[in-house]
Scaffold this motif. Structure first.
Motif, PDB file in Angstrom:
ATOM      1  N   CYS A 131       7.937   6.363 -10.789  1.00  0.00           N
ATOM      2  CA  CYS A 131       7.077   5.227 -10.436  1.00  0.00           C
ATOM      3  C   CYS A 131       7.659   4.446  -9.251  1.00  0.00           C
ATOM      4  CB  CYS A 131       6.892   4.323 -11.644  1.00  0.00           C
ATOM      5  SG  CYS A 131       5.741   2.956 -11.356  1.00  0.00           S
ATOM      6  N   LEU A 132       8.967   4.194  -9.276  1.00  0.00           N
ATOM      7  CA  LEU A 132       9.600   3.458  -8.179  1.00  0.00           C
ATOM      8  C   LEU A 132       9.388   4.169  -6.851  1.00  0.00           C
ATOM      9  CD1 LEU A 132      13.014   2.368  -9.779  1.00  0.00           C
ATOM     10  CD2 LEU A 132      10.933   0.989  -9.492  1.00  0.00           C
ATOM     11  N   ASP A 133       9.573   5.497  -6.846  1.00  0.00           N
ATOM     12  CA  ASP A 133       9.409   6.227  -5.595  1.00  0.00           C
ATOM     13  C   ASP A 133       7.952   6.195  -5.143  1.00  0.00           C
ATOM     14  OD1 ASP A 133      11.299   7.507  -3.766  1.00  0.00           O
ATOM     15  OD2 ASP A 133       9.952   9.233  -3.927  1.00  0.00           O
ATOM     16  N   ALA A 134       7.023   6.288  -6.076  1.00  0.00           N
ATOM     17  CA  ALA A 134       5.598   6.199  -5.723  1.00  0.00           C
ATOM     18  C   ALA A 134       5.271   4.824  -5.144  1.00  0.00           C
ATOM     19  CB  ALA A 134       4.726   6.489  -6.943  1.00  0.00           C
ATOM     20  N   ILE A 135       5.857   3.788  -5.709  1.00  0.00           N
ATOM     21  CA  ILE A 135       5.632   2.437  -5.176  1.00  0.00           C
ATOM     22  C   ILE A 135       6.162   2.348  -3.752  1.00  0.00           C
ATOM     23  CG2 ILE A 135       6.308   0.008  -5.373  1.00  0.00           C
ATOM     24  CD1 ILE A 135       6.217   0.417  -8.462  1.00  0.00           C
ATOM     25  N   PHE A 136       7.409   2.760  -3.545  1.00  0.00           N
ATOM     26  CA  PHE A 136       7.968   2.702  -2.195  1.00  0.00           C
ATOM     27  C   PHE A 136       7.112   3.498  -1.206  1.00  0.00           C
ATOM     28  CE2 PHE A 136      12.401   1.618  -3.829  1.00  0.00           C
ATOM     29  CZ  PHE A 136      12.436   0.371  -3.234  1.00  0.00           C
ATOM     30  N   ARG A 137       6.761   4.722  -1.562  1.00  0.00           N
ATOM     31  CA  ARG A 137       6.022   5.598  -0.642  1.00  0.00           C
ATOM     32  C   ARG A 137       4.609   5.098  -0.375  1.00  0.00           C
ATOM     33  NH1 ARG A 137       6.395  10.837   1.124  1.00  0.00           N
ATOM     34  NH2 ARG A 137       4.552   9.976   1.961  1.00  0.00           N
ATOM     35  N   ARG A 138       3.859   4.809  -1.427  1.00  0.00           N
ATOM     36  CA  ARG A 138       2.428   4.558  -1.267  1.00  0.00           C
ATOM     37  C   ARG A 138       2.089   3.089  -1.067  1.00  0.00           C
ATOM     38  NH1 ARG A 138       0.376   7.678  -6.178  1.00  0.00           N
ATOM     39  NH2 ARG A 138      -1.532   6.562  -5.719  1.00  0.00           N
ATOM     40  N   VAL A 139       2.764   2.201  -1.753  1.00  0.00           N
ATOM     41  CA  VAL A 139       2.467   0.772  -1.591  1.00  0.00           C
ATOM     42  C   VAL A 139       2.973   0.290  -0.234  1.00  0.00           C
ATOM     43  CG1 VAL A 139       2.932  -1.551  -2.482  1.00  0.00           C
ATOM     44  CG2 VAL A 139       2.418   0.334  -4.075  1.00  0.00           C
ATOM     45  N   TYR A 140       4.198   0.686   0.112  1.00  0.00           N
ATOM     46  CA  TYR A 140       4.788   0.243   1.381  1.00  0.00           C
ATOM     47  C   TYR A 140       4.586   1.243   2.510  1.00  0.00           C
ATOM     48  CZ  TYR A 140       6.896  -3.218  -1.665  1.00  0.00           C
ATOM     49  OH  TYR A 140       7.086  -4.227  -2.571  1.00  0.00           O
ATOM     50  N   GLU A 141       3.862   2.350   2.231  1.00  0.00           N
ATOM     51  CA  GLU A 141       3.494   3.350   3.236  1.00  0.00           C
ATOM     52  C   GLU A 141       4.704   3.865   4.019  1.00  0.00           C
ATOM     53  OE1 GLU A 141       0.346   1.610   5.539  1.00  0.00           O
ATOM     54  OE2 GLU A 141      -1.077   1.888   3.906  1.00  0.00           O
ATOM     55  N   LEU A 142       5.731   4.290   3.295  1.00  0.00           N
ATOM     56  CA  LEU A 142       6.952   4.780   3.921  1.00  0.00           C
ATOM     57  C   LEU A 142       6.897   6.291   4.115  1.00  0.00           C
ATOM     58  CD1 LEU A 142       9.456   2.597   1.920  1.00  0.00           C
ATOM     59  CD2 LEU A 142       8.825   2.340   4.321  1.00  0.00           C
ATOM     60  N   PRO A 143       7.618   6.805   5.105  1.00  0.00           N
ATOM     61  CA  PRO A 143       7.659   8.256   5.319  1.00  0.00           C
ATOM     62  C   PRO A 143       8.371   8.939   4.150  1.00  0.00           C
ATOM     63  CG  PRO A 143       9.270   7.163   6.702  1.00  0.00           C
ATOM     64  CD  PRO A 143       8.454   6.074   6.055  1.00  0.00           C
ATOM     65  N   SER A 144       8.189  10.231   4.007  1.00  0.00           N
ATOM     66  CA  SER A 144       8.763  10.948   2.865  1.00  0.00           C
ATOM     67  C   SER A 144      10.289  10.929   2.851  1.00  0.00           C
ATOM     68  CB  SER A 144       8.257  12.390   2.829  1.00  0.00           C
ATOM     69  OG  SER A 144       8.672  13.074   3.986  1.00  0.00           O
ATOM     70  N   GLU A 145      10.915  10.816   3.986  1.00  0.00           N
ATOM     71  CA  GLU A 145      12.380  10.870   4.068  1.00  0.00           C
ATOM     72  C   GLU A 145      13.020   9.502   4.322  1.00  0.00           C
ATOM     73  OE1 GLU A 145      14.229  13.674   3.496  1.00  0.00           O
ATOM     74  OE2 GLU A 145      12.370  14.752   3.093  1.00  0.00           O
ATOM     75  N   PHE A 146      12.451   8.427   3.803  1.00  0.00           N
ATOM     76  CA  PHE A 146      13.075   7.118   4.010  1.00  0.00           C
ATOM     77  C   PHE A 146      14.357   6.995   3.184  1.00  0.00           C
ATOM     78  CE2 PHE A 146      10.655   6.313   0.172  1.00  0.00           C
ATOM     79  CZ  PHE A 146      11.437   5.423  -0.547  1.00  0.00           C
ATOM     80  N   ARG A 147      15.268   6.164   3.651  1.00  0.00           N
ATOM     81  CA  ARG A 147      16.534   5.931   2.951  1.00  0.00           C
ATOM     82  C   ARG A 147      16.430   4.642   2.133  1.00  0.00           C
ATOM     83  NH1 ARG A 147      21.059   8.223   3.172  1.00  0.00           N
ATOM     84  NH2 ARG A 147      20.572   9.275   5.113  1.00  0.00           N
ATOM     85  N   VAL A 148      16.901   4.720   0.889  1.00  0.00           N
ATOM     86  CA  VAL A 148      16.938   3.558   0.020  1.00  0.00           C
ATOM     87  C   VAL A 148      18.398   3.321  -0.400  1.00  0.00           C
ATOM     88  CG1 VAL A 148      16.537   4.804  -2.154  1.00  0.00           C
ATOM     89  CG2 VAL A 148      15.810   2.423  -1.947  1.00  0.00           C
ATOM     90  N   TRP A 149      18.733   2.056  -0.548  1.00  0.00           N
ATOM     91  CA  TRP A 149      20.093   1.648  -0.927  1.00  0.00           C
ATOM     92  C   TRP A 149      20.047   0.905  -2.253  1.00  0.00           C
ATOM     93  CZ3 TRP A 149      24.486   2.679   1.856  1.00  0.00           C
ATOM     94  CH2 TRP A 149      24.305   3.163   3.159  1.00  0.00           C
ATOM     95  N   VAL A 150      21.061   1.136  -3.071  1.00  0.00           N
ATOM     96  CA  VAL A 150      21.306   0.283  -4.233  1.00  0.00           C
ATOM     97  C   VAL A 150      22.154  -0.852  -3.685  1.00  0.00           C
ATOM     98  CG1 VAL A 150      22.352   0.091  -6.509  1.00  0.00           C
ATOM     99  CG2 VAL A 150      21.224   2.223  -5.834  1.00  0.00           C
ATOM    100  N   VAL A 151      21.577  -2.048  -3.593  1.00  0.00           N
ATOM    101  CA  VAL A 151      22.287  -3.153  -2.956  1.00  0.00           C
ATOM    102  C   VAL A 151      22.867  -4.139  -3.965  1.00  0.00           C
ATOM    103  CG1 VAL A 151      21.038  -3.009  -0.774  1.00  0.00           C
ATOM    104  CG2 VAL A 151      20.149  -4.468  -2.576  1.00  0.00           C
ATOM    105  N   GLU A 152      22.419  -4.044  -5.215  1.00  0.00           N
ATOM    106  CA  GLU A 152      22.989  -4.885  -6.263  1.00  0.00           C
ATOM    107  C   GLU A 152      22.871  -4.144  -7.580  1.00  0.00           C
ATOM    108  OE1 GLU A 152      22.712  -9.473  -7.866  1.00  0.00           O
ATOM    109  OE2 GLU A 152      21.772  -8.890  -5.993  1.00  0.00           O
ATOM    110  N   LEU A 153      23.972  -4.168  -8.353  1.00  0.00           N
ATOM    111  CA  LEU A 153      23.968  -3.439  -9.611  1.00  0.00           C
ATOM    112  C   LEU A 153      24.564  -4.292 -10.705  1.00  0.00           C
ATOM    113  CD1 LEU A 153      23.490  -0.678 -11.013  1.00  0.00           C
ATOM    114  CD2 LEU A 153      25.746  -0.026 -10.239  1.00  0.00           C
TER     115      LEU A 153
END
Length: 153
Positions: A131-153
């Motif tokens: 679901c998270l990847d679908a949100i990033f890709r489709r809601v924010y219209e990102l390319p298939s190879e975008f980079r995501v960072w874990v910035v807080e854990l």
């Protein structure tokens, strides 16, 4: 966790699962995932997900620069994100494909741009990652190879 970023779709989903697992093991309040700013520059150059037209030809623009780089937080069975009105409609469409995920709250703060959305995410880490990847890709219209960072854990 030993790595904190990923760009390949399968690697991103594994990163989400690892981050959610680490978040739960540590008992932290939430995990924050943020899109690398470099993806925003190329979002207009990528074909639409269905291959029918490029993002520049669609009715949606690249991610709204006023809201900054897209981010998603996950904690205690809740997804938290900011979006525009147009992105909210896309989010509703994406969530229609994930029946275990429901919008709990929509806030439109007077002192901030955009809309803050809380989504109930009562599912296993693998389904949450999808679901998270679908949100990033489709809601924010990102390319298939975008980079995501874990910035807080």
């Amino acid at each position: 966790m030993t790595r904190f970023d990923a760009a390949d779709p399968a690697d991103r989903r594994k990163l989400y699962v690892d981050a959610i697992t680490a978040h739960r093991q540590r008992g932290s309040g939430f995990v924050t995932l943020e899109v690398d700013d470099g993806a925003l520059a190329t979002a207009d150059d990528e074909p639409a997900i269905d291959g029918s037209e490029s993002a520049t030809d669609s009715e949606h623009d690249a991610p709204d620069s006023e809201l900054g780089a897209p981010w998603i937080q996950f904690g205690d069975g809740l997804i938290n994100l900011d979006c525009t009105d147009t992105e909210l409609e896309s989010l509703k469409s994406v969530l229609g494909e994930f029946p275990a995920f429901k919008i709990d709250e929509i806030r439109r703060p007077d002192d901030a741009e955009g809309i803050n959305v809380h989504v109930s995410a009562k599912a296993d880490p693998n389904r949450i990652a999808q679901c998270l990847d679908a949100i990033f890709r489709r809601v924010y219209e990102l390319p298939s190879e975008f980079r995501v960072w874990v910035v807080e854990l």
